[in-house]
Design a protein around this motif. Structure first.
Motif, PDB file in Angstrom:
ATOM      1  N   HIS A 156       0.810  -1.214   0.000  1.00 16.64           N
ATOM      2  CA  HIS A 156       0.000   0.000   0.000  1.00 16.64           C
ATOM      3  C   HIS A 156       0.850   1.274   0.000  1.00 16.64           C
ATOM      4  CE1 HIS A 156      -3.509  -2.451   0.619  1.00 16.64           C
ATOM      5  NE2 HIS A 156      -2.939  -3.000   1.694  1.00 16.64           N
ATOM      6  N   LEU A 157       2.160   1.143   0.142  1.00 18.81           N
ATOM      7  CA  LEU A 157       3.041   2.311   0.125  1.00 18.81           C
ATOM      8  C   LEU A 157       3.216   2.806  -1.306  1.00 18.81           C
ATOM      9  CD1 LEU A 157       5.855   1.122   2.556  1.00 18.81           C
ATOM     10  CD2 LEU A 157       4.035   2.753   3.047  1.00 18.81           C
ATOM     11  N   ALA A 202       6.631  13.904  -2.430  1.00 16.74           N
ATOM     12  CA  ALA A 202       6.967  12.816  -1.514  1.00 16.74           C
ATOM     13  C   ALA A 202       5.881  12.646  -0.452  1.00 16.74           C
ATOM     14  CB  ALA A 202       8.302  13.081  -0.860  1.00 16.74           C
ATOM     15  N   PRO A 203       5.572  11.414  -0.099  1.00 19.56           N
ATOM     16  CA  PRO A 203       4.590  11.181   0.966  1.00 19.56           C
ATOM     17  C   PRO A 203       5.175  11.517   2.330  1.00 19.56           C
ATOM     18  CG  PRO A 203       5.525   9.113   0.237  1.00 19.56           C
ATOM     19  CD  PRO A 203       6.082  10.174  -0.656  1.00 19.56           C
ATOM     20  N   VAL A 204       4.327  11.628   3.319  1.00 19.77           N
ATOM     21  CA  VAL A 204       4.749  11.880   4.689  1.00 19.77           C
ATOM     22  C   VAL A 204       4.479  10.618   5.492  1.00 19.77           C
ATOM     23  CG1 VAL A 204       4.319  13.244   6.774  1.00 19.77           C
ATOM     24  CG2 VAL A 204       4.241  14.337   4.526  1.00 19.77           C
ATOM     25  N   TYR A 205       5.501  10.105   6.158  1.00 19.39           N
ATOM     26  CA  TYR A 205       5.364   8.950   7.034  1.00 19.39           C
ATOM     27  C   TYR A 205       5.437   9.442   8.469  1.00 19.39           C
ATOM     28  CZ  TYR A 205       6.550   6.469   2.761  1.00 19.39           C
ATOM     29  OH  TYR A 205       6.568   6.009   1.476  1.00 19.39           O
ATOM     30  N   TYR A 259      12.809  -0.088   8.218  1.00 17.76           N
ATOM     31  CA  TYR A 259      12.376  -1.327   7.582  1.00 17.76           C
ATOM     32  C   TYR A 259      11.337  -1.094   6.491  1.00 17.76           C
ATOM     33  CZ  TYR A 259      14.985  -4.199  10.826  1.00 17.76           C
ATOM     34  OH  TYR A 259      16.006  -4.797  11.526  1.00 17.76           O
ATOM     35  N   LEU A 260      10.837   0.124   6.346  1.00 17.10           N
ATOM     36  CA  LEU A 260       9.916   0.429   5.248  1.00 17.10           C
ATOM     37  C   LEU A 260      10.625   0.382   3.899  1.00 17.10           C
ATOM     38  CD1 LEU A 260       7.867   3.428   6.689  1.00 17.10           C
ATOM     39  CD2 LEU A 260       7.123   1.054   6.416  1.00 17.10           C
ATOM     40  N   GLY A 261      11.940   0.558   3.918  1.00 18.91           N
ATOM     41  CA  GLY A 261      12.694   0.543   2.666  1.00 18.91           C
ATOM     42  C   GLY A 261      12.445   1.779   1.819  1.00 18.91           C
TER      43      GLY A 261
END
Length: 100
Positions: A33-34, A42-45, A60-62
């Motif tokens: 889903h990423l 760019a997305p925000v995590y 670990y999201l890579g």
């Protein structure tokens, strides 16, 4: 550039080694889903920061990302150097909640 790429690789590798040694195996569910790494803008995590483990597990999201941290993080041995070399965003806290 290659120096910047190298710093990011060292940062992610050190984080993963520390998590593996001190926490144990990590399983990430839902990576399908990423958005892709080249997504623009760019997305925000957001890590909910329930504990210090969140800081290492995010690697670990890579995915490439930048931390937003208090400027005082620069004074932490090892961590400060990595934050500075990798170009993370540092803010100077002001006001009533500057201790947090």
């Amino acid at each position: 550039d290659i120096e910047y790429e190298g710093n990011q690789w060292v940062e992610a590798t050190v984080a993963r080694i520390c998590v593996t040694l001190f926490v144990g195996p990590v399983r990430v569910d839902g990576t399908e889903h990423l958005p892709p790494n080249d997504k623009n803008p760019a997305p925000v995590y957001v890590a909910n920061h329930e504990s210090q483990i969140d800081v290492g597990v995010v690697y670990y999201l890579g995915r490439r990302f930048k931390w937003i941290a208090k400027q005082s993080v620069l004074y932490l041995p090892g961590v400060g150097q990595i934050v500075w070399l990798s170009g993370h965003v540092l803010i100077q806290r002001q006001g009533r909640n500057k201790q947090s």
